[in-house]
Design a protein around this motif. Structure first.
Motif, PDB file in Angstrom:
ATOM      1  N   MET A   1       1.054  -7.504  -9.863  1.00 43.15           N
ATOM      2  CA  MET A   1       2.474  -7.252 -10.028  1.00 43.15           C
ATOM      3  C   MET A   1       3.161  -7.475  -8.683  1.00 43.15           C
ATOM      4  SD  MET A   1       4.362  -3.733 -11.213  1.00 43.15           S
ATOM      5  CE  MET A   1       3.514  -3.729 -12.774  1.00 43.15           C
ATOM      6  N   VAL A   2       4.248  -8.210  -8.695  1.00 43.52           N
ATOM      7  CA  VAL A   2       5.013  -8.478  -7.480  1.00 43.52           C
ATOM      8  C   VAL A   2       6.444  -8.023  -7.721  1.00 43.52           C
ATOM      9  CG1 VAL A   2       5.841 -10.277  -5.913  1.00 43.52           C
ATOM     10  CG2 VAL A   2       3.565 -10.475  -6.930  1.00 43.52           C
ATOM     11  N   PHE A   3       7.025  -7.312  -6.745  1.00 52.59           N
ATOM     12  CA  PHE A   3       8.418  -6.899  -6.885  1.00 52.59           C
ATOM     13  C   PHE A   3       9.068  -6.872  -5.513  1.00 52.59           C
ATOM     14  CE2 PHE A   3       6.217  -3.010  -5.987  1.00 52.59           C
ATOM     15  CZ  PHE A   3       7.097  -2.270  -5.208  1.00 52.59           C
ATOM     16  N   ASP A   4      10.379  -6.855  -5.494  1.00 57.22           N
ATOM     17  CA  ASP A   4      11.156  -6.827  -4.259  1.00 57.22           C
ATOM     18  C   ASP A   4      11.393  -5.369  -3.869  1.00 57.22           C
ATOM     19  OD1 ASP A   4      13.075  -6.882  -2.261  1.00 57.22           O
ATOM     20  OD2 ASP A   4      14.289  -8.422  -3.229  1.00 57.22           O
ATOM     21  N   PRO A   5      10.751  -4.889  -2.784  1.00 55.22           N
ATOM     22  CA  PRO A   5      10.859  -3.475  -2.422  1.00 55.22           C
ATOM     23  C   PRO A   5      12.206  -3.089  -1.806  1.00 55.22           C
ATOM     24  CG  PRO A   5       9.549  -4.618  -0.798  1.00 55.22           C
ATOM     25  CD  PRO A   5       9.834  -5.606  -1.896  1.00 55.22           C
TER      26      PRO A   5
ATOM     27  N   ARG B   1      -5.407   6.960  -9.731  1.00 55.70           N
ATOM     28  CA  ARG B   1      -5.088   5.535  -9.654  1.00 55.70           C
ATOM     29  C   ARG B   1      -5.170   5.115  -8.196  1.00 55.70           C
ATOM     30  NH1 ARG B   1      -4.480   2.078 -13.703  1.00 55.70           N
ATOM     31  NH2 ARG B   1      -2.871   1.017 -12.578  1.00 55.70           N
ATOM     32  N   ILE B   2      -5.747   3.967  -7.944  1.00 57.16           N
ATOM     33  CA  ILE B   2      -5.785   3.402  -6.604  1.00 57.16           C
ATOM     34  C   ILE B   2      -5.026   2.086  -6.664  1.00 57.16           C
ATOM     35  CG2 ILE B   2      -7.229   2.454  -4.774  1.00 57.16           C
ATOM     36  CD1 ILE B   2      -9.439   4.367  -5.742  1.00 57.16           C
ATOM     37  N   ILE B   3      -4.061   1.929  -5.768  1.00 61.26           N
ATOM     38  CA  ILE B   3      -3.231   0.735  -5.757  1.00 61.26           C
ATOM     39  C   ILE B   3      -3.367   0.063  -4.401  1.00 61.26           C
ATOM     40  CG2 ILE B   3      -0.865  -0.135  -5.881  1.00 61.26           C
ATOM     41  CD1 ILE B   3      -0.269   2.331  -7.666  1.00 61.26           C
ATOM     42  N   LEU B   4      -3.662  -1.221  -4.414  1.00 60.31           N
ATOM     43  CA  LEU B   4      -3.705  -2.014  -3.199  1.00 60.31           C
ATOM     44  C   LEU B   4      -2.319  -2.609  -3.009  1.00 60.31           C
ATOM     45  CD1 LEU B   4      -5.136  -3.414  -0.836  1.00 60.31           C
ATOM     46  CD2 LEU B   4      -5.797  -5.231  -2.448  1.00 60.31           C
TER      47      LEU B   4
ATOM     48  N   GLY C   1       8.233   9.664   9.453  1.00 61.70           N
ATOM     49  CA  GLY C   1       7.028   9.857   8.656  1.00 61.70           C
ATOM     50  C   GLY C   1       6.881   8.749   7.636  1.00 61.70           C
ATOM     51  N   SER C   2       5.724   8.701   7.058  1.00 62.30           N
ATOM     52  CA  SER C   2       5.431   7.674   6.061  1.00 62.30           C
ATOM     53  C   SER C   2       6.074   8.043   4.741  1.00 62.30           C
ATOM     54  CB  SER C   2       3.925   7.540   5.890  1.00 62.30           C
ATOM     55  OG  SER C   2       3.631   6.644   4.853  1.00 62.30           O
ATOM     56  N   THR C   3       6.474   7.037   3.994  1.00 60.68           N
ATOM     57  CA  THR C   3       6.975   7.289   2.643  1.00 60.68           C
ATOM     58  C   THR C   3       5.837   7.283   1.640  1.00 60.68           C
ATOM     59  OG1 THR C   3       7.396   4.932   2.312  1.00 60.68           O
ATOM     60  CG2 THR C   3       9.233   6.276   3.111  1.00 60.68           C
ATOM     61  N   GLU C   4       4.627   7.029   2.121  1.00 56.64           N
ATOM     62  CA  GLU C   4       3.453   7.017   1.253  1.00 56.64           C
ATOM     63  C   GLU C   4       3.048   8.457   0.960  1.00 56.64           C
ATOM     64  OE1 GLU C   4       2.147   3.960   0.447  1.00 56.64           O
ATOM     65  OE2 GLU C   4       3.668   3.053   1.720  1.00 56.64           O
ATOM     66  N   ALA C   5       2.678   8.728  -0.287  1.00 55.47           N
ATOM     67  CA  ALA C   5       2.184  10.062  -0.638  1.00 55.47           C
ATOM     68  C   ALA C   5       0.879  10.328   0.103  1.00 55.47           C
ATOM     69  CB  ALA C   5       1.984  10.178  -2.141  1.00 55.47           C
ATOM     70  N   GLN C   6       0.028   9.326   0.178  1.00 54.36           N
ATOM     71  CA  GLN C   6      -1.231   9.413   0.898  1.00 54.36           C
ATOM     72  C   GLN C   6      -1.507   8.043   1.482  1.00 54.36           C
ATOM     73  OE1 GLN C   6      -4.005  10.528  -2.168  1.00 54.36           O
ATOM     74  NE2 GLN C   6      -4.058  12.626  -1.430  1.00 54.36           N
ATOM     75  N   GLU C   7      -2.008   8.018   2.679  1.00 52.20           N
ATOM     76  CA  GLU C   7      -2.436   6.767   3.278  1.00 52.20           C
ATOM     77  C   GLU C   7      -3.936   6.839   3.472  1.00 52.20           C
ATOM     78  OE1 GLU C   7      -0.427   5.378   6.715  1.00 52.20           O
ATOM     79  OE2 GLU C   7       1.554   5.720   5.862  1.00 52.20           O
ATOM     80  N   TRP C   8      -4.658   5.926   2.832  1.00 51.25           N
ATOM     81  CA  TRP C   8      -6.102   5.918   2.925  1.00 51.25           C
ATOM     82  C   TRP C   8      -6.506   5.446   4.306  1.00 51.25           C
ATOM     83  CZ3 TRP C   8     -10.023   1.930   2.831  1.00 51.25           C
ATOM     84  CH2 TRP C   8     -11.311   2.439   2.624  1.00 51.25           C
ATOM     85  N   ARG C   9      -7.366   6.185   4.967  1.00 50.37           N
ATOM     86  CA  ARG C   9      -7.795   5.865   6.336  1.00 50.37           C
ATOM     87  C   ARG C   9      -9.213   5.307   6.384  1.00 50.37           C
ATOM     88  NH1 ARG C   9      -3.101   5.570   8.867  1.00 50.37           N
ATOM     89  NH2 ARG C   9      -1.936   7.475   8.715  1.00 50.37           N
ATOM     90  N   GLY C  10      -9.829   5.150   5.220  1.00 54.07           N
ATOM     91  CA  GLY C  10     -11.195   4.595   5.178  1.00 54.07           C
ATOM     92  C   GLY C  10     -12.243   5.689   5.312  1.00 54.07           C
ATOM     93  N   PRO C  11     -13.526   5.290   5.188  1.00 53.94           N
ATOM     94  CA  PRO C  11     -14.603   6.284   5.234  1.00 53.94           C
ATOM     95  C   PRO C  11     -14.798   6.871   6.633  1.00 53.94           C
ATOM     96  CG  PRO C  11     -15.468   4.068   4.802  1.00 53.94           C
ATOM     97  CD  PRO C  11     -13.989   3.968   4.913  1.00 53.94           C
TER      98      PRO C  11
END
Length: 91
Positions: free
Chosen positions: A31-35, A49-52, A81-91
C-alpha cells in the motif's frame, strides 16, 4: 498518487484512514499513500500487526531537498518526540 488495495469481506480488519477514507490491508499486497494527508492506523482485532514503513522521496527532488526533509524530520522527533506508537529497535 495513492495505491491502496480493497478490504476483505467479513469482519472488521486492520485499516488505515487517509484523508478521511478507509483502506484495508490485504496480505501480500503493498500500500502506498501520501503522508502529507492526515492519516492514522487502526487495528480493531486482538492480533498484533507489524508494518514495515518505507519512506520514499519524489524522484524529482534534488539531493539538497531530500537532506533538508530528513533533517526536518530528525529535528521534529528530537524536539517533539516520535509520532510512532512504538519504534522497533531490533533484538
Amino acid at each position: 498518487g495513492m495505491v491502496c488495495p480493497t478490504g476483505e469481506e467479513g469482519g472488521e480488519t486492520p485499516y488505515i484512514s487517509v484523508a478521511g477514507e478507509k483502506y484495508h490491508w490485504r496480505e501480500g499486497e503493498v500500500m502506498v499513500f501520501d503522508p502529507s494527508f492526515k492519516h492514522e492506523t487502526f487495528n480493531p482485532t486482538s492480533q498484533d500487526r507489524i508494518i514495515l514503513n518505507i519512506d520514499l522521496f519524489h524522484p524529482e527532488l534534488t539531493d539538497l531537498e531530500c537532506r533538508v526533509i530528513q533533517e526536518t524530520i530528525r529535528l521534529k522527533k528530537e524536539h517533539f518526540g516520535s509520532t510512532e506508537a512504538q519504534e522497533w529497535r531490533g533484538p
